[in-house]
Motif scaffolding. Structure first.
Motif, PDB file in Angstrom:
ATOM      1  N   PRO A   1       0.828  -1.348  -0.011  1.00 30.77           N
ATOM      2  CA  PRO A   1       0.000  -0.031   0.049  1.00 30.77           C
ATOM      3  C   PRO A   1       0.968   1.339   0.027  1.00 30.77           C
ATOM      4  O   PRO A   1       0.434   2.168  -0.233  1.00 30.77           O
ATOM      5  CB  PRO A   1      -0.768  -0.160   1.235  1.00 30.77           C
ATOM      6  CG  PRO A   1       0.011  -1.145   2.214  1.00 30.77           C
ATOM      7  CD  PRO A   1       0.656  -2.086   1.322  1.00 30.77           C
ATOM      8  N   LEU A   2       2.228   1.157   0.358  1.00 31.32           N
ATOM      9  CA  LEU A   2       2.923   2.333   0.448  1.00 31.32           C
ATOM     10  C   LEU A   2       3.177   2.972  -1.002  1.00 31.32           C
ATOM     11  O   LEU A   2       3.747   4.168  -1.234  1.00 31.32           O
ATOM     12  CB  LEU A   2       4.272   2.047   1.109  1.00 31.32           C
ATOM     13  CG  LEU A   2       4.129   1.620   2.476  1.00 31.32           C
ATOM     14  CD1 LEU A   2       5.474   1.363   3.344  1.00 31.32           C
ATOM     15  CD2 LEU A   2       3.253   2.512   3.234  1.00 31.32           C
TER      16      LEU A   2
ATOM     17  N   ASN B   1      -0.225   7.211  -7.170  1.00 26.78           N
ATOM     18  CA  ASN B   1      -0.277   8.671  -7.025  1.00 26.78           C
ATOM     19  C   ASN B   1       1.488   9.223  -6.268  1.00 26.78           C
ATOM     20  O   ASN B   1       1.211  10.676  -6.047  1.00 26.78           O
ATOM     21  CB  ASN B   1      -1.122   9.314  -6.213  1.00 26.78           C
ATOM     22  CG  ASN B   1      -2.029  10.756  -6.788  1.00 26.78           C
ATOM     23  OD1 ASN B   1      -1.077  11.339  -7.410  1.00 26.78           O
ATOM     24  ND2 ASN B   1      -3.037  10.905  -6.375  1.00 26.78           N
TER      25      ASN B   1
ATOM     26  N   GLN C   1       3.784   8.749  -0.067  1.00 24.40           N
ATOM     27  CA  GLN C   1       3.700   9.741   1.109  1.00 24.40           C
ATOM     28  C   GLN C   1       3.891   9.156   2.206  1.00 24.40           C
ATOM     29  O   GLN C   1       2.889   8.924   3.237  1.00 24.40           O
ATOM     30  CB  GLN C   1       2.398  10.793   0.851  1.00 24.40           C
ATOM     31  CG  GLN C   1       2.250  11.787   1.889  1.00 24.40           C
ATOM     32  CD  GLN C   1       0.876  12.414   1.790  1.00 24.40           C
ATOM     33  OE1 GLN C   1       0.620  12.750   0.847  1.00 24.40           O
ATOM     34  NE2 GLN C   1       0.428  12.946   2.721  1.00 24.40           N
ATOM     35  N   SER C   2       4.996   8.824   2.688  1.00 23.04           N
ATOM     36  CA  SER C   2       5.326   8.170   3.746  1.00 23.04           C
ATOM     37  C   SER C   2       6.780   8.584   4.113  1.00 23.04           C
ATOM     38  O   SER C   2       7.610   8.516   3.618  1.00 23.04           O
ATOM     39  CB  SER C   2       5.188   6.620   3.733  1.00 23.04           C
ATOM     40  OG  SER C   2       5.877   5.778   4.741  1.00 23.04           O
ATOM     41  N   ALA C   3       6.785   8.634   5.541  1.00 23.58           N
ATOM     42  CA  ALA C   3       7.977   8.761   6.470  1.00 23.58           C
ATOM     43  C   ALA C   3       9.078   7.829   6.325  1.00 23.58           C
ATOM     44  O   ALA C   3      10.352   7.857   6.366  1.00 23.58           O
ATOM     45  CB  ALA C   3       7.815   9.677   7.538  1.00 23.58           C
ATOM     46  N   LEU C   4       8.536   6.498   6.191  1.00 22.77           N
ATOM     47  CA  LEU C   4       9.349   5.369   6.149  1.00 22.77           C
ATOM     48  C   LEU C   4       9.728   4.959   4.834  1.00 22.77           C
ATOM     49  O   LEU C   4      10.549   4.295   4.601  1.00 22.77           O
ATOM     50  CB  LEU C   4       8.281   4.483   6.845  1.00 22.77           C
ATOM     51  CG  LEU C   4       7.720   4.581   8.379  1.00 22.77           C
ATOM     52  CD1 LEU C   4       6.850   3.412   8.769  1.00 22.77           C
ATOM     53  CD2 LEU C   4       9.059   4.868   9.122  1.00 22.77           C
TER      54      LEU C   4
END
Lengths: 334, 637, 200, 198
Positions: free
Chosen positions: A17-18, A22, A25-28
Motif C-alpha cells: 500500500p505504500l 499517485n 507519501q510516507s516518512a518510512l
C-alpha cells in the motif's frame, strides 16, 4: 525458513500500500537525503523507546505477580534496596534521554546543509493549492506551475516558502520533514531526491475548509528529463488543433475562466487561480484531487463545488457542449 | 478581642454525637428547593455538579469523535460536509480540553481537597459557586453555537490568520475565544480556592510533609493554572480585539505577527497538559497505596517530581512550534528541555513501581485502571520523547502520530486515572459501591478499545496521514487502518457505555459503602459516606502521613468550634498550627447573579465593544450585593 | 470511627489578621494572576518591539506629561495607603474612614490624567501593532484602577455603616490597601515601557 | 431555612432569559454558508429590474427566495471582500476611498445606494471607465461583491460586517464603519443604513 518466508510476505504486504499510483507519501519510504537521515533517527528512537517500554511493563508485571514471602511495610533493608533501584532507574533515564538528545542534535545538523543550492524554486501556498515559480539564473521568473514540482535527482533544491493567506505547511515525507509557510515570514525547505520517482506531499497545517485536498506531487527526474521539462514549460500554450478545442478556447476566454487563470500566449491573464498554460502535462487537478484526464477536467469544470466543497473556484454556468469544448482545449495544453 | 462568650455560644464540646449532628446540620445544610440549590455553596454539591456536567461534555465530545471516525472510515466519504467536520474536530478538541479535562480535574479537587485536608468547606465557597455557573455558561455558549451551525471551525488552537478577521468570517472564532474567557475565569477561580484551602485550611498538625500527594498535585496544578491561563486569556482577548475593533496584534503588514499567537497559545497550551496530568498523578498516588496495602514509596521524590514538572512545563512550549522556522539554536534548547521532563515523569513511574513491588496487590477495579494507566501512559510518555526531538518532529508534527501521542498521554495519563478515581471515590460521594463485575468489563473494553483505536494512528502518521483532514483519497494507503480504527472506536465507546450504565445503576442500587470500604489511609475516609454537609463533626488532628492507618483506635480531633454558625479552623502555612476559628459564608444567590451579569457582558462583547461598558454596571451591582454584609452570624467576629 | 478530642480550639480568635486570613491569601493569589497578565503584556510589548524596524512604529514617542503626573499621583498615594493599612490594623475607625475618603479621591485623580494619556500616545489602537499593545496596556491598567476604585468606594460606604467596626472589615481595608499598592507597583514597569523605552 | 422573595426569583429568571436571549441572538446572527449555488438560482439572480435611469430597481425573486443573504450574511460579505481584491477593484477604487474611480465611503453614490444599482454597475459597467464584469464573474459573485461594497459605505457597521484585512490598508476595520469615521457628513441628514442621500 518458513518463518522467513512469512516475514517476506508480510513485508511485501506492508510495502504494497505504500506505493500508491499517485506517488508515495510516507516518512518510512525515504527517498530523499533528509528523509533518509530522519528515517534512521526515527527507527533508532522508536527502538530505544520500545525497549524502555518493554522493560517498564516487564517490571510492572514482575512486581505484580512475584511471589511474596514476607510482607514488611517499612522494612528498612527492603526500602534501601528499592531506593537504590529507583535511583538507578532514574540515572538510566537520564542517560537514555541525554543520548537521544545528542542523537537529535546530530540528525538536525545533517538535515540543514549550507551548500549553495543547485536549483531555487519559489513556493507560494494559498487556500488550497500550491504555486511554484521557476526562475532563471538571474532570478527572473520563467514560468509558474501549480501543485506539481519537478526537481532533478541528486541535486540540492532550495524551496523558498511563502504563504499568501493563512499558515500552510509543506510536507513531502518521502523527501524531507515539513516546514511551515507563514504570512509575513519567509522560510526555506531543502529537497534532495536520491532516486527518481513521484512523491506525494500534502499541506500539514490546518488551513481551512479544504485543508484535506491540498496535495502536490514532486517529480524527481534525471538531468535530461528535467531540462526537457523546463524547456517545455517555458513555451507559451499550444494552439488548439481540433475544432472542438478551438471552440473551447473561445469559451474559456469569453467566460469568467480567464478572469482568474492565466494561459500564456492568450488573453487569459487572471492571477487568482493556477496558471493553466501546461495543465495537460500535469499529473493532478484540483491540488491532487483528480488525475488530469479529459473526463476529470470536464467533471471539475462542471461542478467544482461538489468535488471540493468550499474551494475558491466558482461554479460557472456552462452548457454541456461548452464544458466538453473547454475540457478538450485544456487537455490539449501539454 | 472576641465578643464570643464561651458560655453563651453553643459549642461542639461535650454533646452526644446525634445531637451534634443535628445542630451542625441545621447550620450547614441548604434547604430543599430549586432556588436554594442554586444558592448552595457546599463544595461537595458544587463539585458533584461540576463533575456531572463535565462528564456530560465528555459524552458529547465522544459522540463527536465517533462522528469523525464515521467520516474517516472510508476514503472520500460524504457523511459529513467539510465545513461541519471542521466544526466537529474544533468542538471535540475545545470541548475535551476546556469543558471536560480541566474542569473535571478541578472539580475532583473541589470535592476532595477540603475532605483530604480535613476542613469543612473550600476557601471562598461563593467564588466556587460562581465558578461553576461560569463554566456552565461557557459550555452552553459553545454547544448552543454548534447546534445553530455557527460553531468555531478553526481548530482548538485557533491559529491566526485563519481565525483572524480576514479569514474567519462571522462570529465563529469570536465564540471560541469568548468561551475561553468563560472557562478560564472558572478555572482561575477554582485555582485560587485550592491554593488558599491547601495553604490555610489544613487540619491541625498536617504540616507540609504530611500533605497527601493528591493535595500536593492539586496545589501544583492550581499554580500552573494561575501562571498559564493569563496567557490564553490575553491571546483570546487580543484575537477578539483584532476581529472586533481592528487592532493589529496579528497583522504582519502592520507590525503584528502570526507567530505571536502561537507563542502565547502554547505558553498556555503546554502547561495545560500538566494541568490535566498532575491531578491524575495525585489520583494514582492515592489509589495505588490503598490497593497494595503499603504507604507510597518515595513521597518526597514524588512531591519533588510534581513541583519539578510544574516548573519545567513552562520551558518547553516551543516544541509545538518546531516546524515554524524559529532560530535553530533556540529550538535545540527546547528539544533538551522537552526531553528533560522525562526525568520527573520517570521518577513518578519508578516510585509507583517500587510501591507495587513492596506491597501486596489487591486487584480491584480502581487498581486495574491504575495499571492500565501505567502501561498506557509510559507509551504516551515515550512517544512524547519522540516528538520532543526536533528532527523526529519535522516528520510527525501535525500527523496522526501526534494524535495518537496525545491521546495516549491524555486518555492514558488522565482519563484512566480519572475513571479509577471515580470507582474509588464513588462510594464516598454517593454512599454506594460501584459494580465490580461491570467495572472489570468496562475496564477491559476501554483498555482494549483504546489501544486498538489509537495505536494504529502512530503508524498512520508515519505513513503520511496529516491531522485535521476530513477525508483522504482512495489511492492513499490509509483506508484499511482507518476502517480498523473506526471499528475499534466502537469498542472504546462500548466500554464508556458500560461505565456510565454502572454509574447510573450503582447510584440507585449499589451496595452501601460504609465509611471506609477500601481501608484507605487518608482523611476523607474518616467521615460518613456521603459526607454530611459539615464534612467532619470535629476537625481531625493529624500526626502522620497516613492518619487512618496509624491511628487505628481513635481519630484524634479538635473541639471547641461553635455549632450555631459555619466555623472552621485556619492554620499556619507550613506547620498547620491553628491560628483562628474563621467563619465561612452561608448560601447566597449573588454568585449566580454575578455569573449571569458576567455572561451577558462577555457574550455582548462578541458583538460590540460597548458591551464592556454597559455590561460593567450589572456586574458591579451583583458584586457589591455579593460582598455587602447581611448581618448574619457568620459575619460577626 | 471513634474520636478522641486532643486539642481545644475554643480560645482561638475568630478572625486572623494579615497573612493569617484566607482573604489575604486570596487577594495575593489574584494579584499573582493579574501580575502574570501584566508581565505577559510587557513581554508582548518587547516581542513586537523586537520585530519592528523602528519603535514606535510610525509615531513619535508619547508625550510625557500626563503619564508622569499620573505616576507621581500613584506613587504619592502609597503614603496614605500605608497609613490606612496601619490604622486598620489598630482598628481606628475614624482615621480609617477619613483615609478611605482620601483614597477614593486619590483613585479618581489618576483617571483624570489617564484620559489624556491615550491621546498622548499619538497613535490609534488600529494604526499598527505598537498602537494596539500600548492601548491594551493602558486599558488593562485602567480597569485595575477602576476596579480598585469601585472597591474603595464600596468600602468607604461600608465603613460608615453599622457593619464597620468589625475585624473582618478592617481586614478588607488592609487587603484593599494591599491591592492598591499592587496597582501602583505594576504601573511602574508599564510606565517605563510606555514612555521611556520608545525614547531609548 | 431561607426562602427567597419573589423579586429575587423574578430577577434571576429574567437574568437567565436575557442570557438565553443573547445566545439566541448568536443564532439569529448565524451565517449559513452556501458554497454551491444551484445554476437555476444563479440564473435567477440576473433578473434584476433596473429603472430606466439606471439608478435603483427591484431585486430578482431569487434574491428573496434565498433570504437576502448578500446584505447581511457574514460569509457572503467576507467573500465579497476577497473578490474585491481578487478582481482588482482596488486599482481604481483604492481601499474604498477611491482613486481613478469614485470612493465608496464618502457618502455619495452616483447611482444610488441600492444593492440593485451596485449589482448593475458591476455587471454591466458604467460610463466614464467602469468596465462590465458580466463575463468575468458569476452572478452570485457579483452579488457578493455588491453586498460588500454597500456595507463598506454604510454609516453604521452591520453586526456581520467583515473585519480588517491582514495588509497595510490605512482605513479602519469595516466593522468600525469607516464611512462614518472618515467622512464628515456636515449638516446633511443621512440615512443610518445607507449614508447620506446625494
Amino acid at each position: 525458513m518458513r518463518s522467513k518466508l512469512n516475514l517476506r510476505a508480510g513485508g511485501l504486504l506492508l510495502a504494497l500500500p505504500l506505493c500508491g499510483c499517485n506517488g508515495t507519501q510516507s516518512a518510512l519510504h525515504a527517498e530523499g537525503q533528509a528523509a533518509t537521515a530522519l528515517k534512521g533517527l526515527i527507527l533508532l528512537i522508536v527502538l530505544v523507546c520500545a525497549l524502555v517500554w518493554i522493560a517498564v511493563v516487564g517490571v510492572l508485571f514482575w512486581a505484580l505477580l512475584r511471589r511474596r514471602t514476607e510482607f514488611a511495610a517499612g522494612n528498612k533493608i527492603h526500602d534501601h534496596r528499592l531506593r537504590l533501584a529507583v535511583y538507578s532507574a532514574l540515572a538510566a533515564t537520564a542517560i537514555i534521554v541525554a543520548g537521544l538528545t545528542v542523537a537529535s542534535f546530530y540528525a538536525t545538523r545533517a538535515l540543514y546543509s549550507s551548500h549553495p543550492p543547485d536549483v531555487i524554486v519559489q513556493a507560494k501556498a494559498q487556500q488550497w493549492w500550491w504555486q511554484f515559480t521557476y526562475a532563471d539564473s538571474e532570478n527572473r521568473p520563467l514560468f509558474q506551475t501549480a501543485n506539481e514540482l519537478h526537481i532533478p535527482v541528486g541535486k540540492d533544491v532550495l524551496i523558498t516558502l511563502e504563504a499568501l493567506d493563512v499558515i500552510h505547511s509543506l510536507w513531502i515525507p518521502a523527501l524531507a520533514g515539513k516546514q511551515d509557510m507563514i504570512p509575513g515570514r519567509r522560510n526555506e525547505q531543502r529537497l534532495h531526491a536520491e532516486r527518481q520517482g513521484i512523491y506525494r506531499g500534502q499541506c500539514a497545517e490546518f488551513c481551512g475548509i479544504q485543508h484535506s485536498h491540498m496535495a502536490l506531487v514532486v517529480v524527481a527526474e534525471d538531468e535530461d528529463d528535467y531540462a526537457a521539462w523546463l524547456a517545455e514549460q517555458q513555451k507559451p500554450a499550444a494552439d488548439p488543433i481540433t475544432a472542438e478545442a478551438e471552440a473551447g478556447r473561445a469559451v474559456f476566454l469569453g467566460k469568467p475562466c480567464a478572469a482568474c487563470h492565466t494561459i500564456r500566449g492568450t488573453a487569459a491573464k487572471g492571477s487568482t487561480g493556477p496558471d493553466l498554460t501546461h495543465i495537460g502535462s500535469r499529473q493532478t487537478l484540483g491540488a491532487g484531487l483528480l488525475p488530469v484526464t479529459r473526463g476529470s477536467l470536464a467533471a471539475w469544470i462542471a461542478d467544482p463545488q461538489t468535488l471540493k466543497p468550499g474551494n475558491n473556484m466558482p461554479l460557472v454556468p456552462l452548457s454541456s457542449d461548452e464544458v466538453r469544448q473547454v475540457s478538450a482545449y485544456l487537455e490539449g495544453l501539454r | 478581642m472576641t465578643k464570643d462568650d464561651p458560655i453563651l455560644t453553643p459549642r461542639d464540646t461535650d454533646i452526644a454525637d446525634a445531637e451534634l449532628h443535628a445542630r451542625l446540620m441545621r447550620t450547614w445544610t441548604s434547604p430543599p428547593g430549586l432556588w436554594a440549590a442554586i444558592a448552595t455553596v457546599d463544595h461537595k454539591v458544587i463539585a458533584r455538579r461540576y463533575i456531572a456536567t463535565a462528564f456530560v461534555f465528555l459524552i458529547l465530545g465522544g459522540i463527536l469523535a465517533l462522528a469523525m471516525r464515521l467520516q474517516l472510515s472510508r476514503p472520500e466519504a460524504r457523511y459529513i460536509s467539510p465545513d461541519r467536520y471542521n466544526q466537529i474536530f474544533t468542538m471535540h478538541g475545545t470541548n475535551m480540553m476546556f469543558l471536560f479535562a480541566v474542569p473535571v480535574m478541578e472539580a475532583m479537587a473541589v470535592y476532595l481537597v477540603p475532605l483530604m485536608v480535613g476542613t469543612r468547606n473550600i476557601a471562598f465557597p461563593r467564588l466556587n459557586a460562581f465558578s461553576y455557573w461560569m463554566f456552565l455558561g461557557g459550555g452552553l455558549l459553545l454547544w448552543l453555537s454548534f447546534a445553530l451551525d455557527t460553531a468555531p471551525d478553526v481548530g482548538w488552537f485557533a491559529y491566526v490568520p485563519l481565525s483572524g478577521p480576514e479569514y474567519g468570517p462571522g462570529k465563529r472564532a469570536d465564540l471560541w475565544a469568548q468561551m475561553i474567557t468563560f472557562t478560564e475565569i472558572a478555572a482561575l477561580a477554582v485555582a485560587v480556592e485550592i491554593v488558599v484551602t491547601v495553604f490555610k485550611q489544613r487540619a491541625p498538625g498536617m504540616s507540609l510533609d504530611r500533605v497527601p500527594v493528591l493535595v500536593w498535585a492539586m496545589l501544583v496544578m492550581a499554580f500552573l493554572v494561575i501562571f498559564a491561563m493569563p496567557a490564553i486569556m490575553f491571546a483570546s482577548s487580543t484575537l477578539i480585539l483584532d476581529r472586533l475593533v481592528g487592532t493589529q496584534f496579528y497583522n504582519p503588514a502592520k507590525g503584528g505577527d502570526a507567530l505571536l499567537w502561537q507563542h502565547l497559545f502554547w505558553f498556555f497550551g503546554h502547561p495545560e497538559v500538566y494541568i490535566i496530568f498532575l491531578p491524575a498523578v495525585g489520583m494514582v498516588s492515592t489509589i495505588l497505596p490503598t490497593f497494595v496495602r503499603r504507604p507510597l514509596f518515595g513521597y518526597m521524590l514524588l512531591v519533588g517530581a510534581l513541583i519539578a514538572t510544574g516548573i519545567l512545563s513552562f520551558g518547553l512550549w516551543v516544541h509545538h512550534m518546531f516546524v515554524t522556522g524559529l532560530p535553530r539554536v533556540g529550538e535545540s534548547f527546547f528539544t533538551a528541555s522537552s526531553m528533560a521532563i522525562a526525568l520527573p515523569a520517570g521518577a513518578q513511574i519508578f516510585c509507583w513501581l517500587a510501591t507495587i513491588w513492596a506491597g501486596k496487590p489487591v486487584f480491584r477495579v480502581p487498581f486495574l485502571f491504575v495499571l492500565g494507566f501505567i502501561v498506557t501512559f509510559v507509551l504516551g510518555g515515550l512517544t512524547g520523547v519522540m516528538v520532543a526531538s526536533l528532527p523526529f518532529d519535522t516528520q510527525v508534527h501535525d500527523t496522526y502520530f501526534v494524535v495518537a501521542h496525545f491521546h495516549y498521554v491524555l486518555v492514558g495519563g488522565a482519563v484512566f486515572p480519572l475513571l479509577g478515581a471515580v470507582y474509588y471515590w464513588f462510594p464516598k460521594m454517593t454512599g454506594r459501591m460501584m459494580s465490580e463485575r461491570l467495572g472489570k468489563l468496562s475496564f477491559w473494553l476501554i483498555f482494549a478499545g483504546f489501544h486498538l483505536t489509537f495505536f494504529p494512528m502512530h503508524i498512520l502518521g508515519l505513513i503520511g496521514m496529516p491531522r485535521r483532514i476530513y477525508t483522504y483519497q482512495p489511492e492513499l494507503p490509509w483506508a484499511g487502518l482507518n476502517l480498523f480504527v473506526s471499528l475499534s472506536s466502537l469498542v472504546l465507546a462500548a466500554g464508556f457505555l458500560v461505565f456510565f450504565i454502572d454509574v447510573v445503576r450503582s447510584r440507585r442500587s449499589g451496595l452501601p459503602a460504609g465509611r471506609n470500604p477500601w481501608g484507605a489511609s487518608t482523611l476523607e475516609w474518616a467521615t460518613a459516606s456521603p459526607p454530611p454537609a459539615y464534612n467532619f463533626a470535629h476537625i481531625p488532628v493529624v500526626f502522620s502521613r497516613e492518619p487512618l492507618w496509624d491511628e487505628k483506635d481513635a481519630l484524634p480531633v479538635t473541639s471547641g468550634l461553635r455549632t450555631d454558625r459555619r466555623e472552621l479552623l485556619v492554620t499556619s502555612l507550613a506547620a498547620a498550627i491553628p491560628q483562628a476559628r474563621e467563619s465561612v459564608p452561608e448560601d447566597s444567590l449573588w454568585p449566580f447573579f454575578a455569573a449571569l451579569a458576567t455572561s451577558a457582558m462577555l457574550i455582548g462583547s462578541i458583538f460590540t465593544p460597548w458591551a464592556v461598558v454597559w455590561g460593567a454596571f450589572p456586574m458591579a451591582v451583583t458584586l457589591i450585593g455579593w460582598f455587602w454584609p447581611k448581618g448574619t452570624k457568620e459575619e460577626m467576629s | 470511627m471513634k474520636e478522641q478530642a486532643v486539642l481545644d480550639v475554643s480560645r482561638l480568635p475568630l478572625h486572623g489578621m494579615g497573612a493569617a486570613s484566607p482573604t489575604w491569601w486570596g487577594t495575593a493569589a489574584f494579584m499573582l494572576i493579574e501580575g502574570s497578565g501584566f508581565a505577559l503584556a510587557v513581554a508582548v510589548y518587547f516581542y513586537l518591539m523586537s520585530l519592528a524596524e523602528t519603535w514606535p512604529i510610525d509615531a513619535p514617542a508619547p508625550d510625557l506629561a500626563p503619564g508622569t503626573w499620573l505616576t507621581a499621583i500613584l506613587v504619592a498615594s502609597v503614603v496614605p495607603n500605608m497609613l490606612i493599612s496601619r490604622w486598620a490594623k489598630r482598628r481606628q475607625l475614624r482615621r480609617v474612614q477619613i483615609g478611605l475618603v482620601i483614597m477614593t479621591l486619590l483613585g479618581i485623580a489618576p483617571l483624570a490624567f489617564r484620559v489624556y494619556e491615550f491621546p498622548a500616545l499619538h497613535v490609534w489602537w488600529d494604526d499598527n501593532a505598537y498602537g494596539s499593545i500600548t492601548w491594551t496596556i493602558l486599558g488593562l491598567h485602567t480597569t485595575h484602577i477602576l476596579t480598585d476604585l469601585v472597591d474603595t468606594v464600596v468600602l468607604t460606604c461600608l465603613m460608615f455603616t453599622r457593619h464597620a467596626d468589625n475585624p473582618r472589615r478592617y481586614g478588607d481595608v488592609q487587603d484593599n490597601a494591599m491591592y492598591w499598592n499592587f496597582v501602583v507597583l505594576t504601573w511602574l514597569p508599564l510606565y517605563v515601557c510606555l514612555y521611556w523605552v520608545p525614547r531609548l | 431555612m431561607k426562602q427567597y422573595p419573589v423579586a429575587v426569583r423574578l430577577a434571576s429568571a429574567a437574568g437567565a432569559v436575557v442570557v438565553l436571549a443573547m445566545a439566541a441572538y448568536v443564532g439569529w446572527a448565524r451565517e449559513p454558508r452556501t458554497f454551491r449555488l444551484p445554476p437555476p438560482l444563479q440564473a435567477g439572480l440576473n433578473d434584476i429590474k433596473l429603472m430606466a435611469s439606471g439608478i435603483g430597481g427591484a431585486p430578482p425573486e431569487a434574491f428573496f427566495a434565498m433570504g437576502k443573504p448578500y446584505e447581511a450574511g457574514s460569509f457572503e460579505l467576507s467573500q465579497g471582500k476577497r473578490l474585491y481584491s481578487w478582481f482588482g477593484c482596488a486599482a481604481c477604487h483604492g481601499d474604498g476611498q477611491g482613486g481613478k474611480g469614485p470612493s465608496f465611503i464618502d457618502g455619495w453614490w452616483l447611482y444610488g445606494p441600492g444593492l440593485v444599482s451596485i449589482v448593475a454597475s458591476i455587471r454591466d459597467g458604467r460610463p466614464h471607465g467602469m468596465p462590465a464584469f458580466r463575463d468575468k464573474m458569476t452572478a452570485d459573485e457579483i452579488w457578493q461583491l455588491a453586498g460588500y461594497i454597500k456595507s463598506l459605505g454604510a454609516y453604521s457597521a452591520h453586526l456581520s460586517a467583515p473585519g480588517r484585512n491582514d495588509d497595510k490598508s490605512p482605513i479602519p476595520a469595516e466593522n468600525r464603519a469607516p464611512a462614518e469615521i472618515l467622512f464628515d457628513p456636515g449638516p446633511t441628514p443621512h440615512h443610518p443604513d445607507q449614508g447620506p442621500t446625494p
